[in-house]
Design an enzyme around this catalytic site. Structure first.
Site, short mmCIF file in Angstrom:
data_model
loop_
_atom_site.label_atom_id
_atom_site.label_comp_id
_atom_site.label_asym_id
_atom_site.label_seq_id
_atom_site.Cartn_x
_atom_site.Cartn_y
_atom_site.Cartn_z
N HIS A 1 36.81 34.80 45.07
CA HIS A 1 35.86 35.17 46.13
C HIS A 1 34.63 35.75 45.45
CE1 HIS A 1 39.47 35.51 49.03
NE2 HIS A 1 38.88 34.34 49.19
N GLU B 1 33.11 39.52 45.19
CA GLU B 1 33.94 40.60 44.66
C GLU B 1 33.59 40.85 43.19
OE1 GLU B 1 37.87 39.16 45.78
OE2 GLU B 1 37.33 39.19 47.90
N ARG C 1 31.20 34.56 50.11
CA ARG C 1 32.60 34.65 49.68
C ARG C 1 33.19 33.29 49.26
NH1 ARG C 1 37.67 37.17 51.67
NH2 ARG C 1 39.10 35.60 52.46
N HIS D 1 41.35 40.35 42.80
CA HIS D 1 40.42 40.42 43.94
C HIS D 1 39.91 41.86 44.08
CE1 HIS D 1 41.57 36.58 46.08
NE2 HIS D 1 42.52 36.66 45.17
N GLU E 1 44.09 43.91 44.35
CA GLU E 1 42.84 44.19 45.06
C GLU E 1 42.32 45.46 44.42
OE1 GLU E 1 41.22 42.60 47.49
OE2 GLU E 1 42.69 41.28 48.44
#
Lengths: 94, 308
Positions: free
Chosen positions: B68, B71, B126, B195, B269
């Site tokens: 993505h 990020e 994204r 991520h 994440e």
């Protein structure tokens, strides 16, 4: 280059499943051009949403009229992006 | 003087600069680091995997970041990690033993078109940048495009949505390139996707809300990794399946890798939990990379010590 002047990121805290459904309804309103950074799925997880300046008033009214708690996570998105750009330029110079 | 050591890992960089940094790491550590071209993006940009290898016919571990594009802390963290792996071989006992037993493949920018677009045109982009005739909207969510519960809950059929799953599984050349690499290698033992944001360490499944067969082991490894990560700056991570930690999301990479037999499939994440989100200030890149390394290390140690 797209600018984000006046855009805010709201942090929304749903308190129950009904409010999650209301947020999912909000998500389906394409004309508001909302960008959900986190999706409404579970009341334990806050929902972060980027709101264009034009939609801010409608979204806040929607949240308030449905008694859904929110706070402002990023007051002015463009300001943060500008700071990031500035930082990149100065580190590049270094 | 090694050029890769002088690179500023604590700043955000354009794609060209990141690719130059990969070259510098490769040149500085050419006995163990090479660059493998695994394909091209929709707009023709190269997809470079950094390969760390000290011998032939080793099992592999895959790490990717930046699927993505917005990020940004993930691409930066991946690059720092690449330098760490290269520079510590022969110095750090863990890195040395890892690379004496496994090849590591690291793809720092999985979605280079998107990344370039976030620098030139739209910081909040994204998806990929693929164009389909008949659609007015650009791009597919590359982490809804894998052949694992493809098109199911938590992904959108609307081409204008940020979680659009695409016309078919692996329609995105970036996804297909990675999937082809994994299939072609056939001996990948760990797959870790990076991520941001939310501070989570997740494992399968996301396309369904049932526990994977290896739930206990993955959960234990995940918790040990989160504890190690926390030990540096106190950053707290939540650990669990994708479905239990965030929401049901179909077509994700680690569900596919787990279903094709890569038991140790995890997704991080990274920072933060919602002060800056995707706009994490550059002064948090190094702390993020350093703490993530401790978490990664725990997972990699477990993979090293538990061959299957």
């Amino acid at each position: 280059e797209k600018t984000f002047i006046g855009e805010q990121v709201l942090r929304i805290k749903a308190s129950n499943g009904d409010q999650i459904v209301q947020l999912q309804d909000l998500q389906s309103l394409a004309h508001l051009q909302l960008d959900f950074w986190t999706n409404p799925s579970n009341p334990e997880i806050p929902v972060d949403v980027r709101v264009p300046f034009e939609s801010l008033q409608s979204v806040k009214i929607y949240l308030e009229s449905n008694k859904i708690d929110y706070s402002i996570m990023i007051e002015d998105l463009q300001e943060v992006i500008n700071a990031e750009k500035q930082e990149m330029i100065s580190s590049e110079r270094k | 003087e090694r050029n890769s050591g002088a690179f500023n890992y604590g700043a955000y960089h354009t794609l060209d600069n990141l690719y130059r940094a990969i070259d510098a790491i490769m040149l500085d550590y050419k006995s163990i680091v090479s660059k493998q071209l695994i394909g091209h993006s929709y707009e023709g940009r190269p997809l470079y995997v950094i390969k760390f290898s000290t011998g032939a016919n080793r099992p592999g571990i895959w790490i990717d970041a930046g699927i993505h594009s917005r990020e940004w802390v993930t691409q930066a963290t991946a690059l720092w990690t690449a330098h760490k792996l290269a520079a510590e071989y022969g110095k750090d006992a863990f890195v040395t033993s890892l690379l004496n037993n496994y090849d590591v493949f690291l793809l720092p920018v999985t979605n280079p078109d998107g990344y370039a677009f976030t620098h030139t045109t739209n910081r909040m982009w994204r998806k990929t940048r693929s164009i389909r005739s008949g659609s007015r909207c650009v791009g597919v969510d590359p982490n809804r495009n894998w052949n694992a519960g493809f098109g199911g809950p938590g992904a959108s059929s609307d081409p204008c949505s940020d979680s659009y799953f695409g016309p078919k599984a692996e329609s995105e050349v970036e996804v297909k390139a990675v999937a082809d690499f994994i299939r072609g290698h056939s001996n990948i033992k760990g797959f870790i996707s990076i991520h941001s944001y939310s501070q989570l360490l997740m494992f399968p499944y996301g396309y369904k809300c049932t526990k994977p067969a290896d739930f206990e082991e993955l959960n234990d490894v995940g918790n040990a990794a989160a504890m190690a990560l926390r030990s540096l700056y106190g950053t707290q991570y939540k650990v669990g399946t994708i479905c239990s930690t965030i929401y049901q999301a179909s077509g994700g990479s680690i569900d596919w890798t787990y279903d094709v037999g890569i038991k140790y499939s995890f997704a991080f994440e990274l920072r933060d939990t919602g002060r800056y989100g995707f706009l994490l200030p550059a002064n948090q890149i190094l702390p993020t990379a350093q703490e993530t390394w401790l978490g990664l290390k725990k997972i990699l140690e477990h993979i090293r010590d538990n061959p299957y």
